[in-house]
Scaffold this motif. Structure first.
Motif, PDB file in Angstrom:
ATOM      1  N   VAL A 212       0.834  -1.210   0.000  1.00 55.41           N
ATOM      2  CA  VAL A 212       0.000   0.000   0.000  1.00 55.41           C
ATOM      3  C   VAL A 212       0.869   1.261   0.000  1.00 55.41           C
ATOM      4  O   VAL A 212       0.517   2.279  -0.581  1.00 55.41           O
ATOM      5  N   ARG A 213       2.030   1.137   0.639  1.00 54.69           N
ATOM      6  CA  ARG A 213       2.936   2.276   0.861  1.00 54.69           C
ATOM      7  C   ARG A 213       3.174   3.090  -0.419  1.00 54.69           C
ATOM      8  O   ARG A 213       3.131   4.313  -0.396  1.00 54.69           O
ATOM      9  N   ASP A 214       3.467   2.405  -1.536  1.00 59.42           N
ATOM     10  CA  ASP A 214       3.843   3.124  -2.755  1.00 59.42           C
ATOM     11  C   ASP A 214       2.747   3.177  -3.810  1.00 59.42           C
ATOM     12  O   ASP A 214       3.031   3.406  -4.985  1.00 59.42           O
ATOM     13  N   LEU A 215       1.517   2.960  -3.373  1.00 59.32           N
ATOM     14  CA  LEU A 215       0.407   3.098  -4.317  1.00 59.32           C
ATOM     15  C   LEU A 215       0.389   4.508  -4.882  1.00 59.32           C
ATOM     16  O   LEU A 215       0.671   5.461  -4.155  1.00 59.32           O
ATOM     17  N   THR A 216       0.055   4.637  -6.130  1.00 58.92           N
ATOM     18  CA  THR A 216       0.058   5.886  -6.901  1.00 58.92           C
ATOM     19  C   THR A 216       1.472   6.313  -7.296  1.00 58.92           C
ATOM     20  O   THR A 216       1.660   7.333  -7.946  1.00 58.92           O
TER      21      THR A 216
ATOM     22  N   GLN B  52       4.030  -1.459 -10.041  1.00 58.12           N
ATOM     23  CA  GLN B  52       4.066  -2.882  -9.706  1.00 58.12           C
ATOM     24  C   GLN B  52       3.208  -3.154  -8.464  1.00 58.12           C
ATOM     25  O   GLN B  52       2.450  -4.120  -8.418  1.00 58.12           O
ATOM     26  N   ASP B  53       3.352  -2.280  -7.464  1.00 63.81           N
ATOM     27  CA  ASP B  53       2.508  -2.421  -6.274  1.00 63.81           C
ATOM     28  C   ASP B  53       1.036  -2.244  -6.643  1.00 63.81           C
ATOM     29  O   ASP B  53       0.174  -2.943  -6.115  1.00 63.81           O
ATOM     30  N   GLU B  54       0.775  -1.327  -7.558  1.00 60.10           N
ATOM     31  CA  GLU B  54      -0.612  -1.133  -7.987  1.00 60.10           C
ATOM     32  C   GLU B  54      -1.170  -2.396  -8.620  1.00 60.10           C
ATOM     33  O   GLU B  54      -2.301  -2.791  -8.344  1.00 60.10           O
ATOM     34  N   ALA B  55      -0.343  -3.042  -9.441  1.00 59.52           N
ATOM     35  CA  ALA B  55      -0.782  -4.286 -10.086  1.00 59.52           C
ATOM     36  C   ALA B  55      -1.066  -5.362  -9.034  1.00 59.52           C
ATOM     37  O   ALA B  55      -2.070  -6.083  -9.112  1.00 59.52           O
TER      38      ALA B  55
ATOM     39  N   GLU C 160      -1.795   5.925   4.315  1.00 61.56           N
ATOM     40  CA  GLU C 160      -1.236   7.135   4.939  1.00 61.56           C
ATOM     41  C   GLU C 160      -1.564   8.419   4.211  1.00 61.56           C
ATOM     42  O   GLU C 160      -1.316   9.506   4.737  1.00 61.56           O
ATOM     43  N   THR C 161      -2.055   8.317   2.970  1.00 64.77           N
ATOM     44  CA  THR C 161      -2.329   9.547   2.201  1.00 64.77           C
ATOM     45  C   THR C 161      -3.718   9.516   1.552  1.00 64.77           C
ATOM     46  O   THR C 161      -4.294   8.454   1.327  1.00 64.77           O
ATOM     47  N   LYS C 162      -4.189  10.699   1.230  1.00 63.78           N
ATOM     48  CA  LYS C 162      -5.454  10.865   0.528  1.00 63.78           C
ATOM     49  C   LYS C 162      -5.381  10.202  -0.858  1.00 63.78           C
ATOM     50  O   LYS C 162      -6.325   9.580  -1.313  1.00 63.78           O
TER      51      LYS C 162
END
Ligand code: C2E
Ligand code: MG
Ligand code: MG
Ligand code: MG
Length: 275
Positions: free
Chosen positions: A207-211, A215-218, A240-242
């Motif tokens: 979730v940390r590096d979503l957006t 690869q994490d998004e996938a 952690e973010t909007k």
């Protein structure tokens, strides 16, 4: 007396012990005392529904303030408690305290949401777990629908048959089951099919590096699809973010938990959040 004392000190600081081993020993000694000294407490972190925009659950998280060491993270002491067997007493305390809180909140006419309790490996392997929980619910006369239990893939995979039967028995009581830290363990998709679950919690590392990280998004998209395919409620941890929250909402993730929504809260603050 002095000699005795000197000998103990010698034992503790003998050069053969690495600094790490020394620290472990010292911490273990404090942990051994922690229950009777009443140094534990529970904090509660809200779970936010992305469709209703409401708080629909809380996760109980243990906190330890040690007389000797100050605040120690559960990531540090839970593994130690697990290794030493101290987790049995601590695990019972967590279950009992969470249930007592549910009862207290019920009595105060708060709008109560289910409370999720993390189970440790040893706790889950104990033969009397289901009975212990049933006794607790009966003793406090609280609804099983207000209790949820979280296990990890590694706990579930230790003995797949045992896991299936324990989870079935817990679900029969009306208790919900969540698979925690999903994606970091080694449970096979085949095993997942047999586990009676209600929720899949996407580990915060994805979730940390979503957006930011495609690869994490996938991976997160796939877990959401997998969870929904298996009829499970999907929860994202560590939001952690909007931007992460919006992304998760647009992908159809059901619930979110993380600092952006709320940090884990002390009991009275948790009650205020529920209404
Ligand atoms: P967990 O069950 O996956 O709990 C989520 C952890 O993520 C918690 O750490 C929580 O404070 C933290 N967290 C929540 N939102 C965010 C966020 O937005 N960003 C970041 N970076 N972290 C966030 P905590 O409380 O330190 O607990 C760590 C782990 O210790 C838990 O992971 C769980 O495995 C274990 N644990 C905690 N309480 C208990 C307990 O009562 N019993 C057992 N057996 N294990 C527990
Ligand atoms: Mg958890
Ligand atoms: Mg987790
Ligand atoms: Mg974790």
């Amino acid at each position: 007396e002095a000699k005795q004392k000197g000998r103990n000190i010698f034992q503790l600081y003998t050069p053969e012990l690495s600094t790490q081993a020394q620290q472990r020993l010292v911490l273990e000694h404090s942990l051994y005392k922690a229950l009777e000294r009443q140094e534990f407490s529970l904090h509660y972190q809200p779970q936010f529904c992305l469709t209703s925009q409401k708080i629909v659950g809380m996760e109980a998280l243990i906190r330890w303030h040690s007389e000797e060491h100050g605040w120690i993270s559960p990531a540090q002491f839970i593994p130690l408690a697990e290794e030493t067997g101290l987790i049995n007493g601590i695990g019972d305390w967590v279950l009992e305290t969470a249930c007592q809180n549910i009862k207290k909140w019920q009595g105060l006419n708060s709008i109560i949401v289910p409370i999720a309790v993390n189970l440790s490996a040893r706790q889950f392997q104990k033969n009397d777990l289901v009975k212990t929980i049933l006794n607790l619910l009966n003793k406090l006369s609280i609804s099983p629908r207000l209790l949820e239990l979280e296990i990890t893939e590694s706990i579930a995979m230790q003995d797949v048959q045992h896991t299936v039967s324990v989870l079935r028995n817990l679900q029969k009581l009306g208790i919900k089951i969540a698979m925690d830290d999903f994606g970091t363990g080694y449970s096979s998709l085949a095993a997942l099919k047999y586990f009676p679950l209600d929720k899949l919690k996407i580990d915060q590392s994805f979730v940390r590096d979503l957006t930011v990280d495609s690869q994490d998004e996938a991976i997160v998209k796939s877990i959401i699809a997998l969870g929904h395919g298996l009829n499970l409620t999907v929860v994202a941890e560590g939001v952690e973010t909007k931007a992460q929250l919006d992304w998760l909402e647009s992908m159809g993730c059901d619930l979110a938990q993380g600092y952006f929504i709320s940090r884990p809260l002390a009991e009275s603050d948790a009650r205020a959040v529920m209404g």
